[in-house]
Scaffold this active site. Structure first.
Site, mmCIF file in Angstrom:
data_model
loop_
_atom_site.group_PDB
_atom_site.id
_atom_site.type_symbol
_atom_site.label_atom_id
_atom_site.label_comp_id
_atom_site.label_asym_id
_atom_site.label_seq_id
_atom_site.Cartn_x
_atom_site.Cartn_y
_atom_site.Cartn_z
ATOM 1 N N THR A 1 0.808 -1.220 0.000
ATOM 2 C CA THR A 1 0.000 0.000 0.000
ATOM 3 C C THR A 1 0.844 1.274 0.000
ATOM 4 O OG1 THR A 1 -0.099 0.154 2.424
ATOM 5 C CG2 THR A 1 -1.780 -1.205 1.346
ATOM 6 N N ASP A 2 0.146 2.365 -0.273
ATOM 7 C CA ASP A 2 0.784 3.680 -0.144
ATOM 8 C C ASP A 2 0.610 4.153 1.303
ATOM 9 O OD1 ASP A 2 -1.863 4.610 0.110
ATOM 10 O OD2 ASP A 2 -1.931 5.422 -1.921
ATOM 11 N N SER A 3 1.013 5.371 1.612
ATOM 12 C CA SER A 3 0.953 5.872 2.995
ATOM 13 C C SER A 3 -0.482 6.008 3.507
ATOM 14 C CB SER A 3 1.682 7.214 3.106
ATOM 15 O OG SER A 3 1.061 8.174 2.273
ATOM 16 N N GLY A 4 -1.447 6.015 2.599
ATOM 17 C CA GLY A 4 -2.855 6.103 2.992
ATOM 18 C C GLY A 4 -3.508 4.747 3.159
ATOM 19 N N VAL B 1 -3.882 2.462 0.756
ATOM 20 C CA VAL B 1 -4.529 2.021 -0.488
ATOM 21 C C VAL B 1 -3.520 1.222 -1.314
ATOM 22 C CG1 VAL B 1 -5.629 2.794 -2.634
ATOM 23 C CG2 VAL B 1 -6.079 4.000 -0.495
#
Length: 140
Positions: free
Chosen positions: A23-26, A28
């Site tokens: 995932t990314d930092s959010g 997602v």
């Protein structure tokens, strides 16, 4: 297509839990991860048909992606448990056409329409071997 399956869903789905690295930092999922998971699911699907990549390599055959269309419908997130279903649509000559669905709680996140090319040891297109056709047809 020359060969097809009457009931292409006769196989076990491939499951994957989304890890932090996916995932990314959010939280997602990165879009490229879906393609990675689809590759793992295809390998598992072939293995279930008694056509593991090891066996295919021993016979001088590999599959390479020839064409791939990815449809993103809904993002997956950290800790989601995904189910990846691989269904054969048919084959013709050296081409194997598959449809893959990546699902979260039965809802489609991603759909991948993919055509694989069967290649020989020299990297040249080769007809899908009859023995492999027979194994895949046995799923009907």
């Amino acid at each position: 297509m020359a060969g097809s399956i009457a009931n292409p869903a006769l196989h076990l789905p491939f499951c994957w839990r989304v890890a932090f690295a996916d995932t990314d930092s959010g939280g997602v999922v990165y879009h490229s991860r879906y393609l990675e998971w689809a590759e793992r699911a295809r390998s598992s699907w072939l293995h279930q048909a008694d056509c593991s990549n090891t066996r295919l390599l021993a016979e001088g055959i590999v599959f390479a992606v020839r064409e791939c269309h990815v449809f993103f419908a809904h993002p997956a997130r950290l800790d989601d448990e995904l189910v990846i279903k691989t269904m054969m649509q048919g084959w013709r000559g050296a081409r194997l056409h598959l449809l893959q669905h990546i699902l979260l709680n039965g809802r489609e996140c991603v759909r991948i329409d993919i055509t694989l090319a069967c290649l020989n040891r020299a990297g040249r297109p080769a007809r899908i071997p009859r023995t492999l056709q027979e194994k895949l047809s046995g799923w009907a």
